[in-house]
Design a protein around this motif. Structure first.
Motif, mmCIF file in Angstrom:
data_model
loop_
_atom_site.group_PDB
_atom_site.id
_atom_site.type_symbol
_atom_site.label_atom_id
_atom_site.label_comp_id
_atom_site.label_asym_id
_atom_site.label_seq_id
_atom_site.Cartn_x
_atom_site.Cartn_y
_atom_site.Cartn_z
ATOM 1 N N ASP A 239 3.691 35.020 27.364
ATOM 2 C CA ASP A 239 2.749 34.308 26.496
ATOM 3 C C ASP A 239 1.694 33.582 27.324
ATOM 4 O O ASP A 239 0.515 33.539 26.953
ATOM 5 N N ALA A 240 2.115 32.999 28.448
ATOM 6 C CA ALA A 240 1.157 32.306 29.311
ATOM 7 C C ALA A 240 0.144 33.279 29.899
ATOM 8 O O ALA A 240 -1.031 32.929 30.087
ATOM 9 N N LEU A 241 0.581 34.510 30.172
ATOM 10 C CA LEU A 241 -0.343 35.523 30.695
ATOM 11 C C LEU A 241 -1.390 35.902 29.654
ATOM 12 O O LEU A 241 -2.535 36.213 29.994
ATOM 13 N N MET A 242 -1.021 35.858 28.370
ATOM 14 C CA MET A 242 -1.930 36.251 27.303
ATOM 15 C C MET A 242 -2.873 35.137 26.877
ATOM 16 O O MET A 242 -3.843 35.382 26.160
ATOM 17 N N LEU A 243 -2.613 33.907 27.310
ATOM 18 C CA LEU A 243 -3.438 32.776 26.880
ATOM 19 C C LEU A 243 -4.861 32.899 27.411
ATOM 20 O O LEU A 243 -5.087 33.322 28.542
ATOM 21 N N PRO B 212 17.392 33.625 29.128
ATOM 22 C CA PRO B 212 16.559 34.537 29.934
ATOM 23 C C PRO B 212 15.449 35.198 29.126
ATOM 24 O O PRO B 212 14.334 35.367 29.626
ATOM 25 N N ALA B 213 15.733 35.548 27.869
ATOM 26 C CA ALA B 213 14.702 36.168 27.031
ATOM 27 C C ALA B 213 13.585 35.184 26.728
ATOM 28 O O ALA B 213 12.398 35.551 26.712
ATOM 29 N N GLU B 214 13.936 33.911 26.495
ATOM 30 C CA GLU B 214 12.916 32.900 26.205
ATOM 31 C C GLU B 214 12.067 32.602 27.438
ATOM 32 O O GLU B 214 10.852 32.379 27.327
ATOM 33 N N LYS B 215 12.676 32.614 28.618
ATOM 34 C CA LYS B 215 11.907 32.398 29.842
ATOM 35 C C LYS B 215 10.914 33.536 30.073
ATOM 36 O O LYS B 215 9.767 33.306 30.473
#
Length: 417
Positions: free
Chosen positions: A135-139, A126-129
């Protein structure tokens, strides 16, 4: 990496750049340990970067030019060694690498000590998801594995604030992939943020909906989209919204990013002040979940003007309408600052090219809500059977015959059989 601070010597309780610590900590040594631990953690980052990449960290050394010279010499002659791993397991575990010299040769070897194997999305914790979505939001470059369509509107709540409903549609056929993979349901994760013109995050959202994938539902998903809606309260200004959706079964992510402007309708003097215009072909009971998607509606519906008399108006994000369905048009006009409401006249016109294809009969609105804005809702219910299939320009006209003001709104639509 090189620590540009050079050789650092710190006083046990800090220097004159900050106030002295108080309490028991300054007597039992806890303050000094806290300062030392913070400094060591800052150096640990450099050590970790050097170790993970097979490099060296130069710290606590004042001759920075010598460190750069050493780095240059170390890179003047080197070997690049690569290999294909025989372990094809995508388990995300750390795999060590060891390099040695043959035939009794001796040398100092600097190399990366290992790497982490790839990992299937289904094995994420769950933490990795959660970290993957953040991370995708920050790309800077959006992830576009999932198709997303979105619409933003605005409605004035008071002299300062505006309610901004956000509607998102995802083609159901893309979620049907999870059913073909054997899943009985899938979660849709949503994350988004709104930034002002200075890059400051002013609002965000983190939500999810559970989509059931029975055999009958999967067949419907192949032809109907999944829709999600939420809302924000913002001030007038320029903004940028970035919204991500992820299929939690397959890990596919889609991104929608666009700038938008909320005008200050308090300063509108030449035209009739109006909100966004919402086009829709669907009304649903607000207690019902949208398209088999069970989710908490949230508190935003209490101020959402699209929710009236227990029914929610669902914005048509794609603005594609069928001839056998009615078209609902909704907007608000505002006459703040007047003692007596001046009646408004409004009508909807459809143009095909430069020719007028159809125009509704004018409606007159003389009643306003009991608020300081003198909000006047304008509603149309149109049968599209009078239009043939094709592309049109939909224009909404609002007139104030007393003050001789007007407002116009246009948007392209498509009518299909």
């Amino acid at each position: 990496p090189i620590d540009a601070r050079g050789l650092v010597a710190q006083a046990p309780l800090g220097d004159a750049t900050r106030g002295s610590a108080g309490g028991i900590a300054m007597y039992n040594g806890q303050s000094g340990m806290t300062l030392m631990s913070a400094f060591e953690r800052s150096q640990d980052t450099l050590w970790a970067l050097a170790t993970d990449t097979g490099g060296k960290a130069l710290i606590d050394y004042n001759d920075l030019t010598r460190g750069m010279a050493q780095a240059q010499q170390a890179l003047s002659s080197y070997y690049i060694i690569g290999y294909y791993t025989s372990n094809a397991s995508l388990d995300g575990k750390f795999r060590r690498i060891r390099i040695s010299l043959n035939d009794g040769l001796t040398a100092s070897l600097d190399y990366r000590q290992g790497y982490y194997a790839g990992k299937r999305f289904g094995k994420f914790t769950p933490a990795e998801k959660e970290r993957q979505l953040e991370d995708a939001l920050m790309l800077g470059d959006p992830v576009t594995e999932l198709t997303i369509a979105m619409e933003l509107d605005y409605f004035q709540l008071n002299r300062a604030e505006y309610f901004v409903p956000l509607a998102v549609k995802i083609p159901g056929r893309e979620l049907a992939l999870a059913k073909r993979g054997g899943a009985e349901h899938t979660l849709l994760d949503f994350i988004g943020e709104i930034k002002d013109e200075y890059g400051t995050t002013v609002s965000n959202v983190r939500d999810k909906i559970d989509v059931k994938l029975s055999d009958s539902t999967a067949m419907e998903l192949a032809q109907r989209p999944i829709q999600y809606d939420t809302g924000f309260t913002l001030l007038p200004g320029k903004y940028k919204v970035k919204f991500l959706a992820r299929d939690a079964e397959t890990g596919r992510i889609g991104t929608y990013e666009t700038p938008f402007v909320i005008p200050n309708l308090n300063k509108e003097e030449k035209r009739v002040a109006i909100s966004s215009v919402v086009l829709s072909s669907q009304r649903v009971d607000r207690k019902d979940a949208l398209y088999n998607a069970a989710k908490d509606k949230g508190l935003s519906e209490s101020v959402n003007p699209l929710v009236q008399e227990g029914q929610k108006l669902i914005p048509s994000v794609t603005r594609v309408f069928r001839r056998n369905r009615d078209l609902y048009v909704y907007l608000q006009a505002y006459e703040q600052g007047v003692d007596t409401v001046e009646p408004l006249v409004a009508f909807v016109t459809f143009y095909r090219g430069q020719a007028k294809a159809f125009e509704t009969a004018p409606i007159q609105v003389a009643d306003a809500l009991r608020n300081r804005l003198k909000t006047m809702p304008l509603k149309f219910d149109l049968a599209l059977t009078k239009l043939s299939q094709g592309e049109y320009t939909c224009q909404v006209t609002v007139l104030n015959p007393v003050s001789e003001k007007a407002a116009f709104w246009q948007a392209p639509i498509v009518v299909v059989p």
